[in-house]
Design a protein around this motif. Structure first.
Motif, PDB file in Angstrom:
ATOM      1  N   ALA A 136      55.818  78.696  45.300  1.00 58.95           N
ATOM      2  CA  ALA A 136      54.928  79.164  46.255  1.00 58.95           C
ATOM      3  C   ALA A 136      53.755  80.073  45.432  1.00 58.95           C
ATOM      4  O   ALA A 136      52.662  80.009  45.584  1.00 58.95           O
ATOM      5  N   GLU A 137      54.102  80.655  44.186  1.00 57.27           N
ATOM      6  CA  GLU A 137      53.057  81.259  43.396  1.00 57.27           C
ATOM      7  C   GLU A 137      52.155  80.241  42.626  1.00 57.27           C
ATOM      8  O   GLU A 137      50.993  80.342  42.531  1.00 57.27           O
ATOM      9  N   ALA A 156      45.400  76.201  43.494  1.00 58.53           N
ATOM     10  CA  ALA A 156      44.942  74.805  43.834  1.00 58.53           C
ATOM     11  C   ALA A 156      44.973  74.685  45.172  1.00 58.53           C
ATOM     12  O   ALA A 156      43.864  74.048  46.031  1.00 58.53           O
ATOM     13  N   GLN A 157      45.784  75.444  46.071  1.00 58.97           N
ATOM     14  CA  GLN A 157      45.626  75.505  47.513  1.00 58.97           C
ATOM     15  C   GLN A 157      44.280  76.248  48.022  1.00 58.97           C
ATOM     16  O   GLN A 157      43.583  75.698  48.801  1.00 58.97           O
ATOM     17  N   HIS A 158      43.758  77.334  47.252  1.00 60.01           N
ATOM     18  CA  HIS A 158      42.801  77.814  47.491  1.00 60.01           C
ATOM     19  C   HIS A 158      41.282  77.205  46.789  1.00 60.01           C
ATOM     20  O   HIS A 158      40.369  77.239  47.875  1.00 60.01           O
ATOM     21  N   TRP A 159      41.347  76.664  45.990  1.00 54.75           N
ATOM     22  CA  TRP A 159      40.172  76.170  45.220  1.00 54.75           C
ATOM     23  C   TRP A 159      39.982  74.789  45.697  1.00 54.75           C
ATOM     24  O   TRP A 159      39.031  74.134  45.359  1.00 54.75           O
ATOM     25  N   THR A 205      49.549  73.565  38.758  1.00 57.71           N
ATOM     26  CA  THR A 205      50.391  74.108  39.761  1.00 57.71           C
ATOM     27  C   THR A 205      51.814  74.382  39.072  1.00 57.71           C
ATOM     28  O   THR A 205      52.736  74.500  39.760  1.00 57.71           O
ATOM     29  N   GLY A 206      51.733  74.005  37.675  1.00 54.22           N
ATOM     30  CA  GLY A 206      53.193  74.516  37.011  1.00 54.22           C
ATOM     31  C   GLY A 206      53.086  76.014  36.587  1.00 54.22           C
ATOM     32  O   GLY A 206      54.102  76.610  36.418  1.00 54.22           O
ATOM     33  N   GLY A 207      51.836  76.543  36.397  1.00 54.16           N
ATOM     34  CA  GLY A 207      51.877  78.003  36.179  1.00 54.16           C
ATOM     35  C   GLY A 207      52.654  78.228  35.057  1.00 54.16           C
ATOM     36  O   GLY A 207      52.364  77.952  33.903  1.00 54.16           O
ATOM     37  N   GLN A 253      48.724  83.619  37.777  1.00 49.11           N
ATOM     38  CA  GLN A 253      48.686  82.553  38.740  1.00 49.11           C
ATOM     39  C   GLN A 253      48.100  82.618  40.143  1.00 49.11           C
ATOM     40  O   GLN A 253      48.326  82.244  40.972  1.00 49.11           O
ATOM     41  N   SER A 254      47.275  84.072  40.241  1.00 45.37           N
ATOM     42  CA  SER A 254      46.714  84.469  41.351  1.00 45.37           C
ATOM     43  C   SER A 254      45.335  83.499  41.625  1.00 45.37           C
ATOM     44  O   SER A 254      44.633  83.231  40.506  1.00 45.37           O
ATOM     45  N   ALA A 255      45.075  83.236  42.673  1.00 42.11           N
ATOM     46  CA  ALA A 255      43.835  82.546  43.027  1.00 42.11           C
ATOM     47  C   ALA A 255      42.586  83.162  42.649  1.00 42.11           C
ATOM     48  O   ALA A 255      41.957  82.658  42.058  1.00 42.11           O
TER      49      ALA A 255
END
Length: 307
Positions: free
Chosen positions: A93-94, A99-102, A84-86, A60-62
């Motif tokens: 936070a992971e 989604a935060q990045h892209w 965002t479920g990963g 789940q890394s960007a």
């Protein structure tokens, strides 16, 4: 005339592991090809996870999403939905980082905490290739944490990105949780509500369970939501048929089921989309295009993402 059916294809997920099916995409190239194939088969949305290409573990890394997102966008106009479920073993936070990045058009959001039982799969797949698979599947102590604080954190983190949500609801309480955030002004319609059936720890997959979730959503959200159905495992196609017959939408894909029909493993998510298309057309409806899905879900458009 009912609206066309929005088909979401969930390409790889974090539940099934590489030993279970050679068709499960693991490398970025495999995930891209699977997503484009599903889009070509008729999916308007592809729901994406990333994996470690060496052992297939959820990643789940960007950075893991970087070789996937642009490559799909270059080959298809399909709506891209980032999880965002990963995996249920990750912190919120992971899980929100990609989604935060892209800043995709859509991101999934689980609407409540739950027990998460995957251990039943161990008996069907005894000879696992990787130790992480055995440790993960055998864990009877997984709580998929999605507290009110966690949900609020995701909503606040993505608030200014224009990303909208696939709200994943695994039980009736999750619908009430979503109504709480709607009433608090944290989300607004049209709400894409993905009702999830048949996963151990959530609501069952009996037709009465589907009807109960639909009645509850109708009462809480009226005409301000778009209803979709996800049936886990062998329930995928029967519940897709129930939803299509009731003017709903459907989610299929290897994340949710490895099967095409009883005794036949699916060769790809595209094959499951093609089967869903047969079901949809069999009840006199048609599949929505990506642009029709964008209009119906009030999405910002693929040109406004960060990839």
């Amino acid at each position: 005339m009912p609206d066309p059916v929005i088909v979401t294809a969930a390409i790889t997920g974090a539940i099934h592991t590489p030993t279970m099916s050679d068709a499960l995409p693991v490398t970025p190239e495999q995930i891209v090809d699977a997503a484009v194939g599903a889009a070509e088969a008729g999916a308007a949305i592809v729901h994406l996870h990333a994996r470690n290409p060496e052992n297939g573990a959820p990643d789940q890394s960007a950075e893991a999403f970087e070789p996937i997102l642009g490559a799909i966008k270059a080959r298809s106009d399909v709506v891209i939905n980032i999880t965002t479920g990963g995996a249920p073993t990750m912190s919120v936070a992971e899980r929100v980082l990609p989604a935060q990045h892209w800043q995709p058009e859509l991101a999934s959001l689980n609407m409540g905490s739950m027990n998460f039982g995957l251990f039943g799969m161990l008996g069907r797949f005894p000879d696992l290739k990787h130790q992480w698979e055995a440790d993960y599947l055998g864990n009877r102590d997984i709580i998929f944490r999605n507290t009110f604080q966690d949900i609020g954190f995701v909503l606040d983190t993505l608030r200014d990105s224009g990303t909208r949500f696939e709200f994943e609801c695994y039980d009736t309480a999750h619908l009430y949780n979503l109504a709480h955030f709607r009433d608090a002004g944290k989300v607004e319609g049209p709400l894409l509500i993905q009702t999830v059936f048949g996963l151990l720890g959530g609501i069952g997959a009996h037709p009465d369970d589907v009807a109960h979730m639909k009645r509850t959503a109708d009462r809480l959200f009226g005409d301000d939501y778009v209803w979709s159905v996800l049936g886990a495992g062998r329930h995928q196609m029967p519940l897709a048929a129930m939803s299509a017959a009731q003017e709903g939408n459907v989610r299929v894909g290897l994340e949710d089921s490895l099967w095409l029909e009883k005794g036949v493993m699916a060769p790809s998510s595209a094959a499951q989309v093609a089967r869903a298309k047969e079901i949809v057309e069999g009840v006199g409806r048609r599949l929505a295009t990506p642009d029709e899905a964008r209009a119906r879900l009030a999405l910002k458009g693929g040109d406004k993402t960060a990839f």
